[in-house]
Design a protein around this motif. Structure first.
Motif, PDB file in Angstrom:
ATOM      1  N   VAL A   1      10.763   4.307   9.704  1.00 36.82           N
ATOM      2  CA  VAL A   1       8.698   4.458   8.569  1.00 36.82           C
ATOM      3  C   VAL A   1       9.363   5.250   7.350  1.00 36.82           C
ATOM      4  N   LYS A   2       9.251   4.513   5.689  1.00 36.21           N
ATOM      5  CA  LYS A   2       9.531   4.208   4.674  1.00 36.21           C
ATOM      6  C   LYS A   2       9.267   5.799   3.812  1.00 36.21           C
ATOM      7  N   GLY A   3       8.606   6.347   4.426  1.00 40.51           N
ATOM      8  CA  GLY A   3       8.111   7.637   3.939  1.00 40.51           C
ATOM      9  C   GLY A   3       6.933   8.252   4.012  1.00 40.51           C
ATOM     10  N   THR A   4       5.699   8.448   3.626  1.00 37.74           N
ATOM     11  CA  THR A   4       4.853   9.769   4.208  1.00 37.74           C
ATOM     12  C   THR A   4       3.623   8.947   3.140  1.00 37.74           C
ATOM     13  N   ALA A   5       2.347   8.372   3.394  1.00 40.91           N
ATOM     14  CA  ALA A   5       1.479   8.839   2.571  1.00 40.91           C
ATOM     15  C   ALA A   5       0.325   9.708   2.347  1.00 40.91           C
ATOM     16  N   ARG A   6      -0.551  10.085   1.522  1.00 46.43           N
ATOM     17  CA  ARG A   6      -1.031  11.359   1.486  1.00 46.43           C
ATOM     18  C   ARG A   6      -2.629  10.522   1.066  1.00 46.43           C
ATOM     19  N   LEU A   7      -3.700  11.018   1.936  1.00 45.29           N
ATOM     20  CA  LEU A   7      -5.024  10.605   1.967  1.00 45.29           C
ATOM     21  C   LEU A   7      -5.806  11.538   0.658  1.00 45.29           C
TER      22      LEU A   7
ATOM     23  N   LEU B   1      -5.212   5.731   0.010  1.00 50.74           N
ATOM     24  CA  LEU B   1      -3.773   6.774   0.345  1.00 50.74           C
ATOM     25  C   LEU B   1      -2.535   6.582  -1.101  1.00 50.74           C
ATOM     26  N   ASP B   2      -2.373   7.251  -1.592  1.00 49.63           N
ATOM     27  CA  ASP B   2      -1.616   7.734  -2.636  1.00 49.63           C
ATOM     28  C   ASP B   2       0.155   7.434  -1.920  1.00 49.63           C
ATOM     29  N   PHE B   3       0.720   6.543  -2.452  1.00 52.13           N
ATOM     30  CA  PHE B   3       1.846   5.688  -1.493  1.00 52.13           C
ATOM     31  C   PHE B   3       3.329   6.702  -2.454  1.00 52.13           C
ATOM     32  N   PRO B   4       4.138   6.870  -1.670  1.00 51.21           N
ATOM     33  CA  PRO B   4       5.473   7.183  -2.162  1.00 51.21           C
ATOM     34  C   PRO B   4       5.846   6.384  -2.914  1.00 51.21           C
ATOM     35  N   PRO B   5       6.897   6.642  -4.282  1.00 46.27           N
ATOM     36  CA  PRO B   5       7.330   4.840  -5.595  1.00 46.27           C
ATOM     37  C   PRO B   5       7.784   3.953  -5.027  1.00 46.27           C
ATOM     38  N   ASP B   6       7.669   3.590  -5.447  1.00 46.17           N
ATOM     39  CA  ASP B   6       7.537   1.645  -5.236  1.00 46.17           C
ATOM     40  C   ASP B   6       7.527   0.776  -3.477  1.00 46.17           C
ATOM     41  N   PHE B   7       6.593   2.096  -3.293  1.00 45.63           N
ATOM     42  CA  PHE B   7       6.476   1.792  -1.378  1.00 45.63           C
ATOM     43  C   PHE B   7       5.656   0.384  -2.186  1.00 45.63           C
ATOM     44  N   ASP B   8       4.705  -0.339  -2.739  1.00 51.52           N
ATOM     45  CA  ASP B   8       3.583  -1.124  -2.666  1.00 51.52           C
ATOM     46  C   ASP B   8       4.183  -1.636  -3.240  1.00 51.52           C
ATOM     47  N   ALA B   9       5.369  -1.888  -3.727  1.00 54.86           N
ATOM     48  CA  ALA B   9       5.557  -3.360  -4.821  1.00 54.86           C
ATOM     49  C   ALA B   9       5.592  -4.463  -3.957  1.00 54.86           C
TER      50      ALA B   9
ATOM     51  N   ARG C   1      -8.271  -3.494  -0.725  1.00 49.88           N
ATOM     52  CA  ARG C   1      -8.141  -2.431  -2.522  1.00 49.88           C
ATOM     53  C   ARG C   1      -7.198  -2.656  -2.594  1.00 49.88           C
ATOM     54  N   HIS C   2      -6.244  -2.714  -3.888  1.00 51.62           N
ATOM     55  CA  HIS C   2      -4.903  -2.404  -4.202  1.00 51.62           C
ATOM     56  C   HIS C   2      -4.526  -2.052  -5.350  1.00 51.62           C
ATOM     57  N   ALA C   3      -3.893  -0.916  -6.393  1.00 44.92           N
ATOM     58  CA  ALA C   3      -3.639  -0.723  -7.199  1.00 44.92           C
ATOM     59  C   ALA C   3      -2.406  -0.049  -7.476  1.00 44.92           C
ATOM     60  N   SER C   4      -1.755  -0.214  -8.757  1.00 44.12           N
ATOM     61  CA  SER C   4      -0.110   0.214  -8.575  1.00 44.12           C
ATOM     62  C   SER C   4      -0.269   1.995  -8.058  1.00 44.12           C
TER      63      SER C   4
END
Length: 238
Positions: A6-12, A26-34, A53-56
């Motif tokens: 697991v690379k971290g946790t995300a918030r719904l 889901l809101d991701f931890p920093p740099d997770f979605d690079a 769908r995706h944005a930074s």
């Protein structure tokens, strides 16, 4: 494919409930979605979901009925946090064990102990899944690759230990008694067990349940007995 690291946790951040379909933001931890792209796979508490769908910093996913039925995602709420892992890429180190992201069942947390610098959790599963769970074998719990420390087949329970780093990177430190988790069994173990059981069923037929009951009364699993036989007496495994 995933590795169970697991690379971290995300918030719904947002949950939209539709008939037979949930849409999660889901809101991701920093740099997770690079470099994350639409159509990519992300394991969310061990469930493989596709980015729609995706944005930074965030992404949207649809969860179909089959996944809702088999996993804990049917009973979630906004603000909840989940273990997340990106799909493995070619040449990636397999620090855990190969996972498909296809959850088999759920389990309930029936015990929590906190030895110094450790945490031990005990889980209970439906009886049909205990065939595939062995002490010192791999199992995925909420997408995290873990080693089974011990198994009690009479109560359908098994335990795992967590080191501080695993607790830091995941949601397990916040789990409580009675919480449900997603389980993915190790596929190699499933293939071996199912092959043995099919082999025996073809040869023993109606005697197979009696043999299982006899061995169970002695605290022995059928598959363990067959594995201990000389190679010439065991079925070929794929």
């Amino acid at each position: 494919m995933f590795t169970g690291i697991v690379k971290g946790t995300a918030r719904l951040a947002k949950l939209e409930r539709k008939q037979g379909l949930y849409t999660l933001t889901l809101d991701f931890p920093p740099d997770f979605d690079a470099g994350l792209a639409i159509g990519a796979s992300v394991a969310v508490d061990g469930v493989c979901l596709t980015v729609t769908r995706h944005a930074s910093g965030w992404a949207e996913f649809d969860v179909m009925q089959e996944s809702l039925v088999r996993s804990t995602l049917a009973n979630i709420s906004e603000g909840q946090r989940f273990n997340v892992e990106r799909a493995a890429h070619d040449g990636a180190e397999i620090g855990g064990h190969p996972l498909s992201g296809h959850v088999d069942c759920t389990a309930s947390i029936v015990g929590i102990e906190t030895p110094e610098n450790n945490k031990v959790m005990r889980f209970e599963v439906a009886p049909e899944w205990m065939h595939y769970i062995f002490a010192k074998g791999y199992i995925a719990v909420n997408g995290c690759s873990l080693t089974v420390s011990d198994v009690d087949r009479a109560t359908r329970r098994f335990s795992v230990w967590f080191i501080p780093e695993t607790l830091r990177a995941t949601t397990f430190d916040a789990k409580q008694l009675g919480d449900m988790v997603n389980i993915e069994i190790e596929r190699g173990t499933q293939v071996t067990v199912d092959t043995i059981r099919t082999y025996l069923d073809e040869r023993l037929g109606p005697l197979l349940p009696r043999l299982e009951a006899l061995l169970g009364g002695q605290g022995t699993l059928l598959e363990q007995t067959i594995a201990a036989l000389p190679p010439s007496t065991t079925p070929d495994k794929p």
